[in-house]
Design a protein around this motif. Sequence first.
Motif, short mmCIF file in Angstrom:
data_model
loop_
_atom_site.label_atom_id
_atom_site.label_comp_id
_atom_site.label_asym_id
_atom_site.label_seq_id
_atom_site.Cartn_x
_atom_site.Cartn_y
_atom_site.Cartn_z
N UNK A 132 -27.92 -16.00 -32.77
CA UNK A 132 -27.52 -14.66 -33.19
C UNK A 132 -27.41 -13.72 -32.00
N UNK A 133 -28.31 -13.88 -31.01
CA UNK A 133 -28.17 -13.11 -29.77
C UNK A 133 -26.78 -13.30 -29.19
N UNK A 134 -26.35 -14.55 -29.13
CA UNK A 134 -25.05 -14.86 -28.55
C UNK A 134 -23.92 -14.25 -29.37
N UNK A 135 -24.06 -14.25 -30.70
CA UNK A 135 -23.04 -13.63 -31.56
C UNK A 135 -22.90 -12.16 -31.21
N UNK A 136 -24.02 -11.45 -31.07
CA UNK A 136 -23.96 -10.02 -30.75
C UNK A 136 -23.41 -9.78 -29.35
N UNK A 137 -23.73 -10.66 -28.42
CA UNK A 137 -23.16 -10.54 -27.07
C UNK A 137 -21.65 -10.70 -27.13
N UNK A 138 -21.18 -11.66 -27.91
CA UNK A 138 -19.73 -11.88 -28.03
C UNK A 138 -19.06 -10.69 -28.70
N UNK A 139 -19.70 -10.12 -29.72
CA UNK A 139 -19.16 -8.90 -30.33
C UNK A 139 -18.92 -7.84 -29.26
N UNK A 140 -19.92 -7.66 -28.41
CA UNK A 140 -19.82 -6.64 -27.36
C UNK A 140 -18.75 -6.99 -26.35
N UNK A 141 -18.69 -8.27 -25.92
CA UNK A 141 -17.72 -8.68 -24.92
C UNK A 141 -16.28 -8.56 -25.45
N UNK A 142 -16.12 -8.79 -26.75
CA UNK A 142 -14.78 -8.76 -27.34
C UNK A 142 -14.40 -7.37 -27.85
N UNK A 143 -15.29 -6.39 -27.67
CA UNK A 143 -14.99 -5.04 -28.12
C UNK A 143 -14.98 -4.90 -29.63
N UNK A 157 -16.79 -3.85 -33.13
CA UNK A 157 -17.87 -2.93 -33.52
C UNK A 157 -18.73 -3.49 -34.65
N UNK A 158 -19.35 -4.65 -34.40
CA UNK A 158 -20.19 -5.27 -35.43
C UNK A 158 -21.52 -5.71 -34.81
N UNK A 159 -22.46 -5.97 -35.70
CA UNK A 159 -23.80 -6.37 -35.29
C UNK A 159 -24.41 -7.22 -36.40
N UNK A 160 -25.11 -8.29 -36.04
CA UNK A 160 -25.79 -9.12 -37.03
C UNK A 160 -27.25 -9.28 -36.64
N UNK A 186 -29.27 -13.36 -43.12
CA UNK A 186 -28.49 -12.81 -42.01
C UNK A 186 -27.81 -11.55 -42.53
N UNK A 187 -28.10 -10.42 -41.88
CA UNK A 187 -27.54 -9.14 -42.29
C UNK A 187 -26.45 -8.74 -41.30
N UNK A 188 -25.38 -8.15 -41.82
CA UNK A 188 -24.27 -7.75 -40.95
C UNK A 188 -24.02 -6.25 -41.09
N UNK A 189 -23.63 -5.65 -39.95
CA UNK A 189 -23.44 -4.20 -39.88
C UNK A 189 -22.15 -3.87 -39.15
N UNK A 190 -21.55 -2.75 -39.55
CA UNK A 190 -20.44 -2.16 -38.81
C UNK A 190 -21.00 -1.00 -37.98
N UNK A 191 -20.65 -0.96 -36.70
CA UNK A 191 -21.19 0.06 -35.81
C UNK A 191 -20.32 1.30 -35.83
N UNK A 221 -25.22 3.87 -34.45
CA UNK A 221 -25.39 3.95 -35.90
C UNK A 221 -24.77 2.71 -36.53
N UNK A 222 -25.55 2.01 -37.33
CA UNK A 222 -25.09 0.75 -37.94
C UNK A 222 -25.15 0.89 -39.45
N UNK A 223 -23.99 0.72 -40.09
CA UNK A 223 -23.92 0.78 -41.55
C UNK A 223 -23.77 -0.63 -42.09
N UNK A 224 -24.67 -1.02 -42.96
CA UNK A 224 -24.68 -2.39 -43.47
C UNK A 224 -23.48 -2.65 -44.35
N UNK A 225 -22.85 -3.82 -44.14
CA UNK A 225 -21.63 -4.15 -44.88
C UNK A 225 -21.77 -5.42 -45.72
N UNK A 226 -22.85 -6.19 -45.54
CA UNK A 226 -22.98 -7.40 -46.36
C UNK A 226 -23.35 -7.02 -47.79
N UNK A 227 -23.21 -7.95 -48.71
CA UNK A 227 -23.46 -7.70 -50.13
C UNK A 227 -24.77 -8.32 -50.61
#
Length: 595
Positions: A268-279, A281-284, A300-305, A322-328
């Motif tokens: 999951x660390x790597x997922x968030x790093x890739x989100x940042x590298x690819x520009x 705006x998400x976070x898990x 696993x919770x997902x957020x839109x930044x 600011x992270x708004x949760x988007x998972x259901x």
Amino acid sequence: MIEDSGQRRRVDRRLLIALFALGLAFVGEQVYHRFFYHSSAERPSRPPAVGGSIVLLVGTHPLIARLPRLLPRPPKGDGTPVALVELLRPADRTLTAPEFQFDALIVARTKPTRFVLVAEGRRLAQGVITPDQWEAPGRALLYSVAARLIATSDGWHTMVLRVYGDDGLIASSTPTRVFTVLGAPVTPLPREVQVDLRQALEHRLAPILVALDRARRIPGARWATAPTYRAALVTFLQTIPVEELRLALGAVFEAEELGQPVLALAALDLVNVLFDRLGLPFFVSADALRSASGRERFYVFSYALERPIVLRYQGRDVPALLARRIDKLNVRRALLGHKSTGIARAILLVRQIERLEGELATCIRSLRECRRIYTRRLSAGTMASARLEAVLTSIGAELRGLLPAGCEQRERCAELGSLLRLMVAHHEVRHVIDHRQGPPLARSLRRLLSARLQDVVVRDPADLSTRLRLGRMAYNTVAATNAELSAFLAELAEAQGGRRYTLFMLYLNLADPALGRSSYLWVARTILAKLGARALGTTDDWLLASLRDRRWERSLMRLIEIPPATIGLWAAELYRAEFGEYHPATRTISRVPDK
């Protein structure tokens, strides 16, 4: 006589030659043990006798036979280690900057005096093990030691910590892996990719976790290969529009299937790093939550930044996103924010902060409704009704003094929301600062945790492996408490409008039996005892007093009478007393920081 003298000279010559040969053998053996003969974990049960064959060749002269016993030799040992080392942090996690801090635990019968951290033959850090790092007999904790990773490429790297004594290497840690992603950010992906990814995280993440949970309930089944779970996983991964993300998210669930949550968190660390590298705006983030029935479930919770709040510390902008949760997922999280581990970022969880905003607006508007909210959170008999009303009234008064008239009567008070987001931002940004700089252990921690550490020392058996395991348990509490103490003190020092509420939350932590001996309980003890002793004009010798001791309540009641600005000054002074220095926020802005 002449013949006898010649024979004696020949014997003396042989004796001198034998002594010289034995001396060379002894020196060679000492050099071998000093430089090449490593820890007991790396050597044979009996060290090779470098000079043994030479001793046999020179005869059986009585003096020669006695010399090996007279001269000092390295101990052969009984095959058991004299020390064990464990690299505690970082371990199986992702590094996104070459500079980092590491923690390590050493248990030893022979105290080492220095350490070296290496990765694939390269030295990352070295230093001396000082007496104050021995937090118990035979156990040392290296905490927040600065290191620099010299990596030729991104990917997995293996670290080993070696400790040395006066006679050379004593022990080495088990190799620890870290994943490095040190490259520069890439060009952001097109907006249509962001839309597709949001759809996948928002609508297709929940079904895979539901199927995962249902598959686990099948008695005796290999749930990881259950058709419903595998189908949901394949469907989810097929909808991820970026191959690198698809592989990383797949690794999360593969690690979870193997029952290795640490590796799942690393993925999951790597997922968030890739989100940042690819520009993107998400976070898990992930949690293993235990239900009332005792069953543990993996989420696993997902957020839109959204837009960040940016604090400026020591001339550097640090954003709190600011992270708004988007998972259901139908799961509520109690956290107001947290620091992501893969890439050091402060995350503010918008939904939880909005829920708190509603509660505090109620407290400003109606004391009766506010009392009803917080009475449910207090154990029976924890606090008298009149005292609870006094605390809640003081919290409302502090907030009311910073808000425009009538703000609490609106459906949404923007000013109240801003105060609370800033309060959480100060807390989480301090975690990010500490992640980068590595604060020392707070001075009160050894005393604060003396009860737990004393238990560990008393139970310490002779074998080092058990001592290492028990020491690791103490370390987990120490590290978490140190981080939260720093963050709560920074929050009290800087967050206007929330100081009395924070003190009340710390008191609730004392009254919550579910926290046991968690870091939040130790932090509550430290702050309420230290600040309360100052407010009451007493000593803090009740730091480890029973939680039923009425001094905890008296401390809170006195602190809420102190002006909030004074509490902020006291918190900053306590921070300096515990950690050595304190750098406050110099300004706050609400924009994306300059690249």
